[in-house]
Enzyme design. Structure first.
Site, PDB file in Angstrom:
ATOM      1  CE  LYS A   2      -4.488   1.057   0.327  1.00  0.00           C
ATOM      2  NZ  LYS A   2      -5.505   0.493  -0.590  1.00  0.00           N
ATOM      3  CG  HIS A  28      22.954  26.315 -13.405  1.00  0.00           C
ATOM      4  ND1 HIS A  28      24.202  26.036 -12.916  1.00  0.00           N
ATOM      5  CD2 HIS A  28      22.603  25.252 -14.169  1.00  0.00           C
ATOM      6  CE1 HIS A  28      24.603  24.863 -13.367  1.00  0.00           C
ATOM      7  NE2 HIS A  28      23.644  24.359 -14.123  1.00  0.00           N
ATOM      8  CB  THR A  42      -3.369  -3.032  -0.488  1.00  0.00           C
ATOM      9  OG1 THR A  42      -4.553  -2.639  -1.174  1.00  0.00           O
ATOM     10  CG2 THR A  42      -2.531  -3.939  -1.382  1.00  0.00           C
TER      11      THR A  42
END
Length: 361
Positions: free
Chosen positions: A17, A318, A64
């Site tokens: 899960k 940057h 699950t």
């Protein structure tokens, strides 16, 4: 993953899960300060549920949804605040011991002896008195084991990401129950095998750091595609992702002091930040992100003998010098280490892992 041979093929599987969101408040018995965490939990089980894939037979598979419910049930049982590493260990040990291979629902051994040590029926996060000193007991016992025929969970892998809620300060004092959202997140991955083997990794995500000077980059490889000039003066910024492994391989190897994992996380984060910046007056020069990364990694291993390896990912984000000109005005904006264009992509990708060398026996 669990690997098996099926119809002449090698088949690997796991199931679990993902993104189980959990908030937990611990309220002091005196009615004063509250503690709060928000965790996103991931569960993966390696088990012998091959039949669910190849024979349409779900009798050996853990739903699950049951895994999700277990997260909340175990959080409820933790009556005292614990670290997310401890909670991950609790969950993983539960999944590798709760489901047995044969038989019917019955009282489990853990209901008869609920601690790894023989101090009695303690829950994780509780304490027992040993020689007058408090020590934490990791107990994953539960009163009943609902056994399923032939089911065998051999390994549980638990990941947790902690949302960075921080206590609010009002008039310089910590608020009893007020929190604000911070920046970087605390992470962990715990692997527990039925044999008792244990692997714990902790880390940081989203640690954004920036220096406006004391950074350069020069004498690098030049070819026909190179346009970047050498410099000894630039801005440097990154978003650190760090993960470090602990050396203990069983539950008995975990230090018993309360807040061990939380304090280690905070100390590692502090060392990473201080090494990146250097002293408050003057800082420290960085000849490259690579060199700074190495200095940060070596400092962590030198400071923390309980850490066996550390991986750092440090993208070079940057800030580009701004120069603006036109035919009529050649210096609308003339860069003088002052005006920059922040960017997020493309960015340099720098990462490395530093590990202790194991002595040969």
């Amino acid at each position: 993953m669990a690997s098996e041979k099926v119809d002449g093929f090698a088949f690997e599987q796991r199931h679990g899960k993902a993104r189980v969101r959990l908030g937990r408040v611990w309220r002091s018995l005196s009615g004063g300060r509250h503690n709060f965490v928000e965790w996103t939990v991931g569960i993966n089980l390696l088990s012998n549920c091959l039949a669910a894939y190849v024979r349409d037979d779900n009798s050996n598979i853990v739903a699950t949804d049951s895994m999700k419910n277990t997260v909340y049930a175990k959080a409820k049982e933790c009556t005292q605040q614990i670290s997310m590493e401890e909670f991950a260990i609790l969950l993983a040990k539960h999944f590798t011991s709760f489901y047995e291979q044969e038989g019917q629902p019955e009282a489990s051994e853990s209901s008869k002896k609920t601690s790894f040590k023989e101090e009695g029926p303690l829950r994780i996060g509780s304490f027992s008195e040993v020689d007058g000193n408090s020590k934490r007991i990791l107990d994953i016992g539960c009163p009943f084991s609902f056994k399923k025929s032939l089911l065998d969970v051999t390994t549980a892998i638990i990941t947790i990401v902690e949302k960075p809620w921080e206590r609010v300060y009002v008039d310089g004092q910590p608020h009893d129950h007020g929190f604000k959202l911070g920046s970087e997140a605390h992470t962990t991955e715990v692997i527990v095998e039925k044999s008792g083997a244990l692997h714990v990794t902790s880390g940081i995500q989203g640690l954004a750091l920036l220096k406006t000077t004391q950074s350069g980059f020069e004498k690098f490889v030049r070819d026909k595609y190179t346009a970047l000039p050498d410099t000894q003066e630039r801005m440097v910024a990154t978003e650190v992702t760090a993960s470090w492994k602990y050396p203990f391989e069983t539950l008995s190897g975990i230090p018993l002091q309360p807040s061990y994992f939380t304090e280690t996380y905070l100390d590692v984060k502090r060392v990473l930040v201080e090494t990146f910046f250097g002293p408050s007056r003057g800082g420290v020069y960085s000849p490259s992100v690579q060199n700074t990364l190495y200095q940060m990694a070596t400092t962590v291993l030198n400071r923390f003998p309980d850490i066996s390896s550390i991986q750092l990912k440090m993208p070079n984000i940057h800030f580009l010098p701004v120069n603006i000109s036109s035919k009529d005005n050649p210096a609308i904006v003339k860069f003088d280490n002052d005006v920059y264009l922040p960017t997020s992509e493309p960015h340099g990708s720098i990462e490395a892992t530093l590990s202790r060398m194991r002595a040969k026996m």
